[in-house]
Design an enzyme around this catalytic site. Structure first.
Site, PDB file in Angstrom:
ATOM      1  N   GLU A  59      30.224  39.559  22.932  1.00  0.00           N
ATOM      2  CA  GLU A  59      29.278  39.807  24.116  1.00  0.00           C
ATOM      3  C   GLU A  59      29.828  40.260  25.342  1.00  0.00           C
ATOM      4  OE1 GLU A  59      25.677  39.868  23.023  1.00  0.00           O
ATOM      5  OE2 GLU A  59      25.930  39.210  24.934  1.00  0.00           O
TER       6      GLU A  59
ATOM      7  N   ARG B 267      24.675  27.932  10.759  1.00  0.00           N
ATOM      8  CA  ARG B 267      24.313  28.585  12.119  1.00  0.00           C
ATOM      9  C   ARG B 267      23.401  27.940  12.833  1.00  0.00           C
ATOM     10  NH1 ARG B 267      26.102  31.601  16.456  1.00  0.00           N
ATOM     11  NH2 ARG B 267      25.883  33.847  16.106  1.00  0.00           N
TER      12      ARG B 267
ATOM     13  N   GLY C  84      28.955  21.998  17.161  1.00  0.00           N
ATOM     14  CA  GLY C  84      28.403  23.110  16.677  1.00  0.00           C
ATOM     15  C   GLY C  84      28.773  23.713  15.434  1.00  0.00           C
TER      16      GLY C  84
ATOM     17  N   TYR D 271      25.249  34.815  29.894  1.00  0.00           N
ATOM     18  CA  TYR D 271      26.460  34.458  28.873  1.00  0.00           C
ATOM     19  C   TYR D 271      27.555  35.131  28.889  1.00  0.00           C
ATOM     20  CZ  TYR D 271      28.370  33.424  24.309  1.00  0.00           C
ATOM     21  OH  TYR D 271      29.409  33.452  23.292  1.00  0.00           O
TER      22      TYR D 271
ATOM     23  N   SER E   1      34.165  35.985  23.283  1.00  0.00           N
ATOM     24  CA  SER E   1      33.119  36.688  22.511  1.00  0.00           C
ATOM     25  C   SER E   1      33.169  38.138  22.666  1.00  0.00           C
ATOM     26  CB  SER E   1      31.731  36.163  23.091  1.00  0.00           C
ATOM     27  OG  SER E   1      30.556  36.758  22.454  1.00  0.00           O
TER      28      SER E   1
ATOM     29  N   GLY F 228      33.054  21.029  21.586  1.00  0.00           N
ATOM     30  CA  GLY F 228      31.923  21.921  20.771  1.00  0.00           C
ATOM     31  C   GLY F 228      32.050  21.611  19.375  1.00  0.00           C
TER      32      GLY F 228
ATOM     33  N   LEU G  20      35.658  25.355  22.115  1.00  0.00           N
ATOM     34  CA  LEU G  20      34.617  25.959  21.556  1.00  0.00           C
ATOM     35  C   LEU G  20      33.124  25.420  22.431  1.00  0.00           C
ATOM     36  CD1 LEU G  20      35.347  25.254  17.686  1.00  0.00           C
ATOM     37  CD2 LEU G  20      36.218  27.032  19.287  1.00  0.00           C
TER      38      LEU G  20
ATOM     39  N   LYS H 206      31.408  34.127  29.753  1.00  0.00           N
ATOM     40  CA  LYS H 206      32.618  34.383  28.836  1.00  0.00           C
ATOM     41  C   LYS H 206      33.733  35.319  29.467  1.00  0.00           C
ATOM     42  CE  LYS H 206      31.585  31.980  25.326  1.00  0.00           C
ATOM     43  NZ  LYS H 206      32.516  30.852  24.878  1.00  0.00           N
TER      44      LYS H 206
ATOM     45  N   HIS I 208      29.425  35.470  13.893  1.00  0.00           N
ATOM     46  CA  HIS I 208      29.938  35.173  12.573  1.00  0.00           C
ATOM     47  C   HIS I 208      28.665  33.818  12.373  1.00  0.00           C
ATOM     48  CE1 HIS I 208      32.211  33.209  15.875  1.00  0.00           C
ATOM     49  NE2 HIS I 208      32.234  32.020  15.339  1.00  0.00           N
TER      50      HIS I 208
END
Ligand code: NAP
Ligand code: G4F
Length: 330
Positions: A129, A186, A11, A151, A127, A8, A78, A155, A181
């Site tokens: 989430e 972003r 990202g 998602y 996360s 990642g 990531l 996770k 974050h």
């Protein structure tokens, strides 16, 4: 020189983390998927010291080859489909990459292993989430999970897989349960950057309005540059563990709009914001607020950038880049 492999890397977090690792004297290797991935060039322009390695979280043999080639001291996982809204539309692919991808990456690390004296250390990007329909506020490392999206479910799988490999094989595997974050890097699909970028374009006369979904959701927003320091600190500990990383302060999307429009010099955002139900989600996470006491006590980590500074930083960056684009096009 320590060696780190980062999935990642193209990202938001990969770009911040690779900068931090290079500053800390690491040789950094980034896993890049696909043929001629255009984002790889952008990362190399920012940070020419990075070496790119081909690999995909859907392909175990490519991950084993990458770990064998790099012989890393540390692996930061990531890579993911990280956009919650997309995960409802591509649930199977999200399970494949965001969920099973963790199993493949940590399995590659287990198979290649590193030396007995110097086992490879593994970081998993878990996360907030996972808390979803929260059972308590604020959320800590002990708060039960109740994910609300494909998602979040993926996770949770990745989180428990990391914990299981730590317990079953004694691996140095840690998870950071990171709350939202943000920052100038972003992606434009996330609500904060969507707002600051659209606002900059409104200010420059390039767009008239912003279409948004639910404005009542509240998030604990921090700065990505601060949060990647926590990732690194986790892998410097003798004992692997899981940590909540958050600011402990929450704001609604409405409050984000209030502040962003005030910073841009407007009295009110209401004439510029339209509700569009395409941005509503089948199941929403209403509120996330973390308690990062453990990270503070064990890692010595605290966030540095506050909410106003974060929104200012994002708006100013978008205003500068949109102005520059306008200049180039004229
Ligand atoms: P991001 O900007 O969306 O980056 C995701 C990265 O995953 C990209 O580099 C992407 O590469 C890569 N990727 C996607 N599919 C892949 C695959 N099949 N194989 C290998 N790589 C793949 O996400 P982020 O904000 O930096 O977040 C980093 C990680 O932290 C993610 O796992 C995210 O779920 C998690 N997280 C983020 C937050 C947050 O607030 N930002 C909070 C908690 C957890 P391409 O360039 O090839 O697309
Ligand atoms: O910015 P968001 O898309 O972030 P979300 O869903 O909180 O997920 C982010 O943070 C997670 C950590 O908690 C990460 F794990 C995940 O990878 C990602 O980085 O949405 C934030 C809130 C939601 O409640 C959403 O419904 O904003 C609301 N929202 C309202 N209008 C919108 C919009 N979100 C987006 N993306 N776009 C809108 O137009």
């Amino acid at each position: 020189m320590k060696r780190a492999l980062v999935t990642g890397i193209t990202g938001q977090d990969g770009r911040h983390l690779s900068k931090l690792l290079v500053e800390n004297g690491y040789q950094v290797f980034g896993l890049i998927r696909g043929q001629a991935n255009p984002k790889a060039e952008m990362v190399l322009e920012e940070n020419p010291a990075i070496e790119m390695i081909d690999g995909d979280l859907r392909d175990l043999s490519s991950l084993i080859a990458a770990v064998e080639q790099v012989q890393p001291d540390e692996v930061y996982n990531l890579g993911a489909i990280s956009f919650v809204q997309l995960s409802f539309k591509q649930a199977e692919l999200t399970a494949e990459i965001t969920g099973l991808g963790v199993l493949r990456m940590i399995e590659a690390v287990r198979i290649v292993g590193g030396t007995d004296n110097n086992p490879i250390r593994f970081y998993q990007a878990s996360s907030s989430e996972m808390f979803g329909k929260v059972r308590e506020t604020p959320q800590t490392e002990r708060t039960p999970f109740h994910p609300r999206s494909p998602y979040g479910v993926a996770k949770v799988f990745g989180h428990y897989t990391t914990m299981n490999y730590r317990e079953a094989y004694g691996m140095h595997a840690s998870s950071g349960i990171l709350f939202n974050h943000e920052g100038p890097l972003r992606g434009l699909e996330f609500v904060t950057r969507k707002i600051t970028n659209s606002l900059a374009r409104i200010k420059l006369g390039l767009q008239n309005e912003i279409s948004l979904g639910n404005l009542e959701a509240a998030r604990d927003w921090g700065f990505a540059g601060d949060y990647v320091e926590a990732m690194w600190l986790m892998l410097q500990q003798e004992v692997p563990d899981d940590y909540v990383i958050s600011t402990g302060e929450i704001h609604t999307i409405r409050e984000f709009l209030d502040l962003a429009f005030e910073i841009a010099g407007y009295d009110s955002w209401e004439p510029y914001v339209r509700h569009d139900n395409r941005f509503d989600r089948p199941a929403e996470v209403d509120l996330l607020m973390g308690d990062a006491t453990k990270a503070k006590e064990v890692l010595g980590w605290t966030p540095k950038v506050g909410f106003r500074e974060l929104v200012e930083m994002m708006y100013e960056s978008d205003l500068a880049s949109e102005t520059e684009k306008m200049r180039r096009n004229s």
